[in-house]
Scaffold this motif. Structure first.
Motif, PDB file in Angstrom:
ATOM      1  N   GLY A 125      12.899 -22.715 -33.037  1.00 56.70           N
ATOM      2  CA  GLY A 125      12.529 -21.540 -33.810  1.00 56.70           C
ATOM      3  C   GLY A 125      11.222 -20.937 -33.336  1.00 56.70           C
ATOM      4  N   LYS A 126      10.930 -19.742 -33.796  1.00 60.78           N
ATOM      5  CA  LYS A 126       9.687 -19.066 -33.424  1.00 60.78           C
ATOM      6  C   LYS A 126       8.490 -19.880 -33.936  1.00 60.78           C
ATOM      7  CE  LYS A 126       9.815 -16.058 -37.532  1.00 60.78           C
ATOM      8  NZ  LYS A 126       9.941 -14.656 -38.005  1.00 60.78           N
ATOM      9  N   PRO A 127       7.351 -19.779 -33.256  1.00 60.14           N
ATOM     10  CA  PRO A 127       6.200 -20.627 -33.618  1.00 60.14           C
ATOM     11  C   PRO A 127       5.673 -20.406 -35.031  1.00 60.14           C
ATOM     12  CG  PRO A 127       5.597 -18.943 -31.987  1.00 60.14           C
ATOM     13  CD  PRO A 127       7.080 -18.945 -32.083  1.00 60.14           C
ATOM     14  N   THR A 128       5.922 -19.225 -35.612  1.00 61.52           N
ATOM     15  CA  THR A 128       5.411 -18.949 -36.959  1.00 61.52           C
ATOM     16  C   THR A 128       6.405 -19.290 -38.068  1.00 61.52           C
ATOM     17  OG1 THR A 128       6.182 -16.654 -36.755  1.00 61.52           O
ATOM     18  CG2 THR A 128       3.884 -17.114 -36.141  1.00 61.52           C
ATOM     19  N   LEU A 129       7.546 -19.842 -37.697  1.00 58.48           N
ATOM     20  CA  LEU A 129       8.534 -20.216 -38.717  1.00 58.48           C
ATOM     21  C   LEU A 129       7.915 -21.269 -39.633  1.00 58.48           C
ATOM     22  CD1 LEU A 129      11.556 -19.310 -39.036  1.00 58.48           C
ATOM     23  CD2 LEU A 129      12.160 -21.545 -38.144  1.00 58.48           C
ATOM     24  N   PRO A 130       7.984 -21.091 -40.964  1.00 59.36           N
ATOM     25  CA  PRO A 130       7.314 -22.029 -41.874  1.00 59.36           C
ATOM     26  C   PRO A 130       7.904 -23.441 -41.871  1.00 59.36           C
ATOM     27  CG  PRO A 130       8.605 -20.404 -43.087  1.00 59.36           C
ATOM     28  CD  PRO A 130       8.565 -19.943 -41.674  1.00 59.36           C
ATOM     29  N   ALA A 131       9.156 -23.591 -41.526  1.00 56.16           N
ATOM     30  CA  ALA A 131       9.785 -24.921 -41.526  1.00 56.16           C
ATOM     31  C   ALA A 131       9.254 -25.773 -40.380  1.00 56.16           C
ATOM     32  CB  ALA A 131      11.291 -24.772 -41.417  1.00 56.16           C
ATOM     33  N   THR A 132       9.052 -27.057 -40.638  1.00 58.36           N
ATOM     34  CA  THR A 132       8.568 -27.970 -39.594  1.00 58.36           C
ATOM     35  C   THR A 132       9.582 -29.053 -39.234  1.00 58.36           C
ATOM     36  OG1 THR A 132       7.499 -29.362 -41.268  1.00 58.36           O
ATOM     37  CG2 THR A 132       6.161 -27.623 -40.261  1.00 58.36           C
ATOM     38  N   ASN A 133      10.668 -29.170 -39.996  1.00 61.63           N
ATOM     39  CA  ASN A 133      11.723 -30.125 -39.680  1.00 61.63           C
ATOM     40  C   ASN A 133      13.055 -29.536 -40.135  1.00 61.63           C
ATOM     41  OD1 ASN A 133      12.070 -30.759 -42.549  1.00 61.63           O
ATOM     42  ND2 ASN A 133      10.197 -31.977 -42.349  1.00 61.63           N
ATOM     43  N   TYR A 134      14.153 -30.224 -39.855  1.00 63.50           N
ATOM     44  CA  TYR A 134      15.457 -29.641 -40.140  1.00 63.50           C
ATOM     45  C   TYR A 134      15.707 -29.494 -41.649  1.00 63.50           C
ATOM     46  CZ  TYR A 134      20.333 -28.411 -40.002  1.00 63.50           C
ATOM     47  OH  TYR A 134      21.510 -27.731 -40.161  1.00 63.50           O
ATOM     48  N   ALA A 135      15.243 -30.433 -42.432  1.00 59.93           N
ATOM     49  CA  ALA A 135      15.435 -30.341 -43.887  1.00 59.93           C
ATOM     50  C   ALA A 135      14.762 -29.080 -44.426  1.00 59.93           C
ATOM     51  CB  ALA A 135      14.872 -31.584 -44.575  1.00 59.93           C
ATOM     52  N   LEU A 189      11.447 -14.920 -28.634  1.00 59.69           N
ATOM     53  CA  LEU A 189      11.310 -16.010 -29.606  1.00 59.69           C
ATOM     54  C   LEU A 189       9.844 -16.434 -29.692  1.00 59.69           C
ATOM     55  CD1 LEU A 189      13.029 -17.994 -31.439  1.00 59.69           C
ATOM     56  CD2 LEU A 189      12.751 -19.630 -29.579  1.00 59.69           C
ATOM     57  N   LEU A 190       9.199 -16.566 -28.537  1.00 62.27           N
ATOM     58  CA  LEU A 190       7.788 -16.946 -28.506  1.00 62.27           C
ATOM     59  C   LEU A 190       6.925 -15.891 -29.200  1.00 62.27           C
ATOM     60  CD1 LEU A 190       7.514 -18.259 -24.829  1.00 62.27           C
ATOM     61  CD2 LEU A 190       7.469 -19.636 -26.906  1.00 62.27           C
ATOM     62  N   LYS A 212       4.924 -24.689 -28.118  1.00 54.69           N
ATOM     63  CA  LYS A 212       5.010 -23.229 -28.191  1.00 54.69           C
ATOM     64  C   LYS A 212       6.141 -22.737 -29.089  1.00 54.69           C
ATOM     65  CE  LYS A 212       2.967 -22.616 -23.602  1.00 54.69           C
ATOM     66  NZ  LYS A 212       3.160 -22.066 -22.242  1.00 54.69           N
ATOM     67  N   VAL A 213       7.069 -23.636 -29.444  1.00 49.66           N
ATOM     68  CA  VAL A 213       8.161 -23.291 -30.352  1.00 49.66           C
ATOM     69  C   VAL A 213       8.313 -24.410 -31.371  1.00 49.66           C
ATOM     70  CG1 VAL A 213       9.430 -21.929 -28.638  1.00 49.66           C
ATOM     71  CG2 VAL A 213       9.899 -24.387 -28.866  1.00 49.66           C
ATOM     72  N   LYS A 214       8.980 -24.115 -32.463  1.00 53.32           N
ATOM     73  CA  LYS A 214       9.330 -25.153 -33.426  1.00 53.32           C
ATOM     74  C   LYS A 214      10.654 -25.772 -32.977  1.00 53.32           C
ATOM     75  CE  LYS A 214       6.052 -24.566 -36.578  1.00 53.32           C
ATOM     76  NZ  LYS A 214       6.314 -23.996 -37.918  1.00 53.32           N
ATOM     77  N   ALA A 215      10.723 -27.086 -32.946  1.00 48.25           N
ATOM     78  CA  ALA A 215      11.944 -27.778 -32.535  1.00 48.25           C
ATOM     79  C   ALA A 215      12.497 -28.547 -33.727  1.00 48.25           C
ATOM     80  CB  ALA A 215      11.651 -28.732 -31.384  1.00 48.25           C
ATOM     81  N   PHE A 216      13.796 -28.380 -33.981  1.00 54.04           N
ATOM     82  CA  PHE A 216      14.387 -28.961 -35.193  1.00 54.04           C
ATOM     83  C   PHE A 216      15.408 -30.060 -34.927  1.00 54.04           C
ATOM     84  CE2 PHE A 216      13.175 -24.569 -36.227  1.00 54.04           C
ATOM     85  CZ  PHE A 216      12.215 -24.840 -37.199  1.00 54.04           C
ATOM     86  N   ALA A 217      16.176 -29.954 -33.853  1.00 52.06           N
ATOM     87  CA  ALA A 217      17.225 -30.961 -33.623  1.00 52.06           C
ATOM     88  C   ALA A 217      17.812 -30.790 -32.232  1.00 52.06           C
ATOM     89  CB  ALA A 217      18.329 -30.822 -34.667  1.00 52.06           C
TER      90      ALA A 217
END
Length: 323
Positions: A125-135, A189-190, A212-217
């Protein structure tokens, strides 16, 4: 009697010719442009195949266009003597649904020679996405239905297919944003112009490692061992049971290529897949070299047929065609 002798002589000549295969350079058609991931796999494989094929020259012929269907068409219509082969990726199984007027039939017009590797994918996800994990991501998806942009590298691309499966599995509609390649999609995305993307580890690992990006899974059924990705859960264990997307590569010959020739190519392929230099190069791409039964032609074909049955309904439901 004379006819029998002539027939016998012809048979001996043909058998001798097959025994000496290859007697001239072998061409591997790559249905994409030079410099891309599939081209890199083909050139690495060509180097590993030379020795088990008697040191013969192997030529890479890049025939890009129409999502790989132009190159595949060329091989389907080539002489079935074993001197023109096709190295293709997952597009071999998705093209029948994406392109409704193809000039070949995937399961009928080729001899299946064996699979080469698999490249898993990552949901980022984009770096400013508030989520930090998949849940947290699932909660964000629920709270932002109708507002989410999902980038991909173009219709029929690996990221497009992964995105379609993700939407189909989660039942969350998103606005898909196709780009002309992974590069511009990643740039946006960045920059935060799009929210999510699902793409190959070969394209995302460095961005994930650099924070540089949010990684979820990851999209494989097992967690990966690459340091930057080792802590990421699989989508399967995160609740999307059975979710599995990998970009695989495999080798094909025109239909009717003599079995003696395809057996030689398959035997050479199995040796190449155990070559330490080839394995090292593939690991550098984030790829896993094939070791299971799919290195054999029959199992390879069964797998492609299953992939066609998997992707066809998803593509048709989305109504996103590439022709």
């Amino acid at each position: 009697m004379k006819k029998l002798l002539l027939a016998g002589a012809a048979l001996l000549t043909a058998t001798a010719a097959l025994a000496e295969y290859p007697e001239k350079p072998v061409t591997i058609v790559v249905p994409f442009s030079a410099g891309g991931p599939t081209d890199k796999v083909a050139r690495d494989l060509a180097e590993a195949l030379r020795k088990p094929l008697g040191g013969q020259v192997i030529i890479i012929d890049n025939v890009g266009g129409a999502g790989g269907t132009l190159g595949a068409t060329k091989v389907a219509k080539a002489s079935n003597d074993g001197y023109t082969l096709l190295l293709h990726h997952i597009g071999m199984s998705t093209s029948p649904a994406l392109y409704r007027n193809m000039q070949y039939k995937t399961l009928e017009d080729f001899e299946y020679l064996g699979m080469i590797n698999e490249v898993p994918m990552t949901l980022i996800g984009k770096p400013t996405l508030p989520a930090t994990n998949y849940a947290e991501l699932t909660k964000w998806l629920d709270a932002n239905k109708g507002k989410i942009n999902l980038a991909n590298a173009g219709l029929g691309s690996a990221s497009h297919l992964c995105g379609l499966l993700f939407m189909s599995t989660t039942k969350v509609d998103m606005t898909t944003v196709p780009y002309k390649g992974t590069g511009p999609a990643m740039t946006d995305l960045l920059g935060g112009q799009v929210d999510l993307m699902c793409d190959q580890t070969t394209n995302t690992t460095s961005q994930i490692a650099g924070g540089k990006v949010k990684a979820f899974a990851v999209t494989s059924t097992k967690r990966l061992t690459t340091p930057a990705l080792a802590k990421l859960p699989t989508l399967d264990e995160s609740g999307l049971k059975g979710f599995n997307v990998s970009i695989w590569h495999a080798l094909y010959a025109p239909k009717g290529t003599p079995k003696a020739v395809t057996d030689k190519i398959n035997a050479a392929l199995k040796i190449a897949l155990k070559d330490p230099d080839f394995i090292h190069r593939e690991e550098g791409l984030g790829a896993v070299v094939m070791t299971d039964a799919r290195v054999n032609g029959p199992e390879h074909k069964k797998f492609v047929e299953a992939e066609i049955n998997k992707w066809g309904p998803i593509i048709k439901a989305a109504g996103q065609y590439a022709d």
